[in-house]
Design an enzyme around this catalytic site. Structure first.
Site, PDB file in Angstrom:
ATOM      1  CD  GLU A 187      10.047  -9.305   5.385  1.00 32.61           C
ATOM      2  OE1 GLU A 187      10.668  -8.380   4.822  1.00 32.61           O
ATOM      3  OE2 GLU A 187       9.371 -10.150   4.766  1.00 32.61           O
ATOM      4  CG  ASP A 229       1.026   2.207   6.888  1.00 33.04           C
ATOM      5  OD1 ASP A 229       1.789   1.885   7.819  1.00 33.04           O
ATOM      6  OD2 ASP A 229       1.395   2.382   5.719  1.00 33.04           O
ATOM      7  CG  HIS A 247      -0.279 -14.759   2.600  1.00 35.97           C
ATOM      8  ND1 HIS A 247      -0.910 -14.364   3.759  1.00 35.97           N
ATOM      9  CD2 HIS A 247      -0.246 -13.678   1.801  1.00 35.97           C
ATOM     10  CE1 HIS A 247      -1.268 -13.102   3.660  1.00 35.97           C
ATOM     11  NE2 HIS A 247      -0.878 -12.659   2.474  1.00 35.97           N
ATOM     12  NE  ARG A 284       4.927   2.048   7.159  1.00 36.80           N
ATOM     13  CZ  ARG A 284       5.288   1.799   5.916  1.00 36.80           C
ATOM     14  NH1 ARG A 284       6.536   1.918   5.562  1.00 36.80           N
ATOM     15  NH2 ARG A 284       4.393   1.444   5.017  1.00 36.80           N
ATOM     16  CG  LEU A 341       2.534 -11.244  11.292  1.00 38.95           C
ATOM     17  CD1 LEU A 341       3.081 -10.811  12.644  1.00 38.95           C
ATOM     18  CD2 LEU A 341       1.125 -11.802  11.440  1.00 38.95           C
ATOM     19  CG  ASN A 347      -2.416  -4.020   3.524  1.00 39.36           C
ATOM     20  OD1 ASN A 347      -2.941  -3.603   4.552  1.00 39.36           O
ATOM     21  ND2 ASN A 347      -2.690  -3.551   2.333  1.00 39.36           N
ATOM     22  NE  ARG A 397      -8.436  -9.562   2.635  1.00 36.24           N
ATOM     23  CZ  ARG A 397      -7.199  -9.863   2.244  1.00 36.24           C
ATOM     24  NH1 ARG A 397      -6.347 -10.439   3.082  1.00 36.24           N
ATOM     25  NH2 ARG A 397      -6.811  -9.627   1.014  1.00 36.24           N
ATOM     26  NE  ARG A 432       0.744 -13.882  -5.162  1.00 40.95           N
ATOM     27  CZ  ARG A 432       1.043 -13.173  -4.116  1.00 40.95           C
ATOM     28  NH1 ARG A 432       1.759 -12.086  -4.246  1.00 40.95           N
ATOM     29  NH2 ARG A 432       0.650 -13.543  -2.931  1.00 40.95           N
ATOM     30  CG  ASN A 473       1.382 -10.551  -8.606  1.00 41.62           C
ATOM     31  OD1 ASN A 473       0.230 -10.843  -8.959  1.00 41.62           O
ATOM     32  ND2 ASN A 473       1.686 -10.221  -7.371  1.00 41.62           N
ATOM     33  CD  GLU A 476       4.460 -13.435  -1.221  1.00 41.86           C
ATOM     34  OE1 GLU A 476       4.669 -12.244  -0.902  1.00 41.86           O
ATOM     35  OE2 GLU A 476       3.337 -13.916  -1.308  1.00 41.86           O
TER      36      GLU A 476
HETATM   37  P1  ADP Z   1       1.148  -6.726   1.511  1.00 46.06           P
HETATM   38  O1  ADP Z   1       0.337  -7.697   2.319  1.00 46.06           O
HETATM   39  O2  ADP Z   1       0.315  -5.728   0.782  1.00 46.06           O
HETATM   40  O3  ADP Z   1       2.256  -7.367   0.700  1.00 46.06           O
HETATM   41  P2  ADP Z   1       3.311  -5.841   3.196  1.00 46.06           P
HETATM   42  O4  ADP Z   1       3.789  -7.213   3.492  1.00 46.06           O
HETATM   43  O5  ADP Z   1       4.177  -4.948   2.386  1.00 46.06           O
HETATM   44  O6  ADP Z   1       1.865  -5.834   2.608  1.00 46.06           O
HETATM   45  O7  ADP Z   1       3.024  -5.143   4.615  1.00 46.06           O
HETATM   46  C1  ADP Z   1       2.480  -3.879   4.721  1.00 46.06           C
HETATM   47  C2  ADP Z   1       2.381  -3.539   6.192  1.00 46.06           C
HETATM   48  O8  ADP Z   1       3.711  -3.528   6.751  1.00 46.06           O
HETATM   49  C3  ADP Z   1       1.787  -2.177   6.463  1.00 46.06           C
HETATM   50  O9  ADP Z   1       0.844  -2.272   7.519  1.00 46.06           O
HETATM   51  C4  ADP Z   1       2.983  -1.371   6.911  1.00 46.06           C
HETATM   52  O10 ADP Z   1       2.625  -0.367   7.823  1.00 46.06           O
HETATM   53  C5  ADP Z   1       3.816  -2.418   7.591  1.00 46.06           C
HETATM   54  N1  ADP Z   1       5.201  -1.964   7.751  1.00 46.06           N
HETATM   55  C6  ADP Z   1       6.154  -1.801   6.826  1.00 46.06           C
HETATM   56  N2  ADP Z   1       7.270  -1.282   7.377  1.00 46.06           N
HETATM   57  C7  ADP Z   1       7.005  -1.102   8.704  1.00 46.06           C
HETATM   58  C8  ADP Z   1       7.723  -0.611   9.823  1.00 46.06           C
HETATM   59  N3  ADP Z   1       8.958  -0.172   9.716  1.00 46.06           N
HETATM   60  N4  ADP Z   1       7.095  -0.588  11.019  1.00 46.06           N
HETATM   61  C9  ADP Z   1       5.837  -1.004  11.147  1.00 46.06           C
HETATM   62  N5  ADP Z   1       5.117  -1.493  10.144  1.00 46.06           N
HETATM   63  C10 ADP Z   1       5.678  -1.547   8.937  1.00 46.06           C
END
Ligand code: ADP
Length: 376
Positions: free
Chosen positions: A309, A258, A156, A260, A185, A187, A217, A66, A7, A359
């Site tokens: 997830e 983020d 995606h 979290r 779902l 970033n 976004r 990718r 990638n 992926e």
């Molecule tokens: P990308 O689109 O960059 O690949 P990811 O699929 O890794 O991103 O998702 C990132 C998002 O997942 C962030 O908003 C992060 O806060 C959220 N995330 C990861 N672990 C948790 C968790 N345990 N609880 C809540 N959100 C989480």
């Protein structure tokens, strides 16, 4: 069979090495700070990969890449022959930041791994292969589609495809007969409506800006709102692009992109975080309802990506809004993180299932499949 998955992005190169006999990952790594995106930089990054892999770099059978955008040209993954590289280069306009880095990675591999075939796996291909015009076209003068290719492509795709195959297996149905709403779902976030194993609609559009409320976004917005801000604040298209792609979404609403952080803020009673989570959940549920209709009744709703997830809280907020579809949450099951699990209660009309995406494995599988189809 050993497959390297690359990638190659604008500021980093991520790779994974798979043994496809067992579908096990042999190595994984990241080379950061590639520089300004010239091919020389990618060659340097790949030289680092070869050094990191050591002996494992020697007997690589093929490389899967990718690639962000396949336009309408690539409806499936493809061997990156000279002719296909030339076609892909014409699509740089659709991803001026990512495409030169993606294609630079292919060219660098051609030089460094001499004679090893390169396969392009396009983020748009799974969508564009089957999405009907009624979903894919914008209601503007068709000359913009004809002249510039302005239409919905979706992104995606590699994740939605992996999830579709995994869900079919989980549901014990042939892929060609499975109807799903797949929710990636993270970033960046998108939903896909899957009918008979193929995409019939997806939330992202010409670019990944459309659809859901995302980390940075805005997702769906009245185009006239964009024009109004541009006009009032005298912003250029480039400035507006940055505003909508990098400074909007959860970040603009709460100060953090983020999920979290935002869940923690909401737990402390911060109203802006509460609103942001409800906006995210509302729009996701809205599309799930719409896509359930579009696929003619889903066999399952699948959650994946960093949020899908891992975040029981966001999942709960979404599922709460799906009561009209006869869906109820199993609160205990919803504690799951990062593994396959049904999170809807027994007796739910449509099961909601968490399935972690992969992926890179999907890219490796497609690489093997494309090579299998190659006429020697
Ligand atoms: P990308 O689109 O960059 O690949 P990811 O699929 O890794 O991103 O998702 C990132 C998002 O997942 C962030 O908003 C992060 O806060 C959220 N995330 C990861 N672990 C948790 C968790 N345990 N609880 C809540 N959100 C989480």
């Amino acid at each position: 069979m050993k497959i390297l998955v690359v990638n190659s992005g604008s500021s980093s190169l991520k790779y994974q090495l798979f043994d496809m006999k067992t579908e096990t990952r042999l190595a994984k790594g990241l080379v950061e700070r590639i520089g300004c995106g010239g091919p020389k930089d990618h060659a340097a990054a790949l030289a680092q990969v070869v050094a990191d892999l050591g002996d494992a770099a020697k007997d690589i059978d093929a490389i899967g890449h990718r690639i962000l955008h396949g336009g309408e040209v690539f409806t499936d993954s493809a061997l990156m022959t000279k002719a296909n590289m030339a076609k892909a280069k014409k699509l740089v306009k659709f991803g001026p930041l990512h495409m030169p880095a993606n294609l630079g990675g292919v060219e660098a591999c051609e030089r460094i791994f001499k004679g090893v075939p390169n396969v392009g796996v396009f983020d748009t291909a799974f969508h564009i292969a089957t999405m009907p015009d009624c979903a894919g076209m914008y209601a503007i003068d068709p000359k913009y589609y004809k002249k510039y290719g302005i239409r919905k492509y979706g992104f995606h795709g590699t994740s939605h495809k992996f999830i579709t195959q995994a869900a079919a297996k989980f549901l014990k149905k042939p892929v060609a007969k499975v109807n799903l709403v797949t929710c990636h779902l993270g970033n960046g976030s998108s939903l896909a409506a899957i009918r008979n194993g193929g995409v019939v609609d997806t939330t992202m559009g010409l670019t990944p800006l459309a659809g859901l409320v995302m980390g940075t976004r805005c997702g769906d917005i009245d185009a006239a709102a964009v024009l109004s801000i541009m006009e009032t604040e005298k912003k250029s298209p480039a400035e507006m692009d940055t505003l909508l792609n990098k400074k909007s979404g959860l970040l603009a609403l709460t100060g953090s992109s983020d999920c979290r952080d935002i869940c923690a803020m909401a737990a402390r009673g911060e109203k802006k975080a509460e609103l942001a989570l409800e906006m995210l959940a509302y729009r996701t549920a809205l599309y799930i309802g719409a896509y359930n209709t579009v696929v003619g009744g889903a066999d399952a709703i699948i959650m994946t990506g960093g949020i899908g997830e891992n975040s029981g809280e966001v999942r709960e907020r979404i599922v709460k809004r799906l009561a009209a579809l006869g869906i109820k949450l199993d609160k205990k099951a919803n504690k799951v993180r990062g593994e396959v699990k049904v999170i809807s209660a027994k007796g739910s009309k449509i099961p909601v299932v968490v399935i972690p995406t992969n992926e890179e494995l999907m890219i490796a599988r497609d690489t093997v499949r494309v090579l299998g189809n190659r006429k020697v």
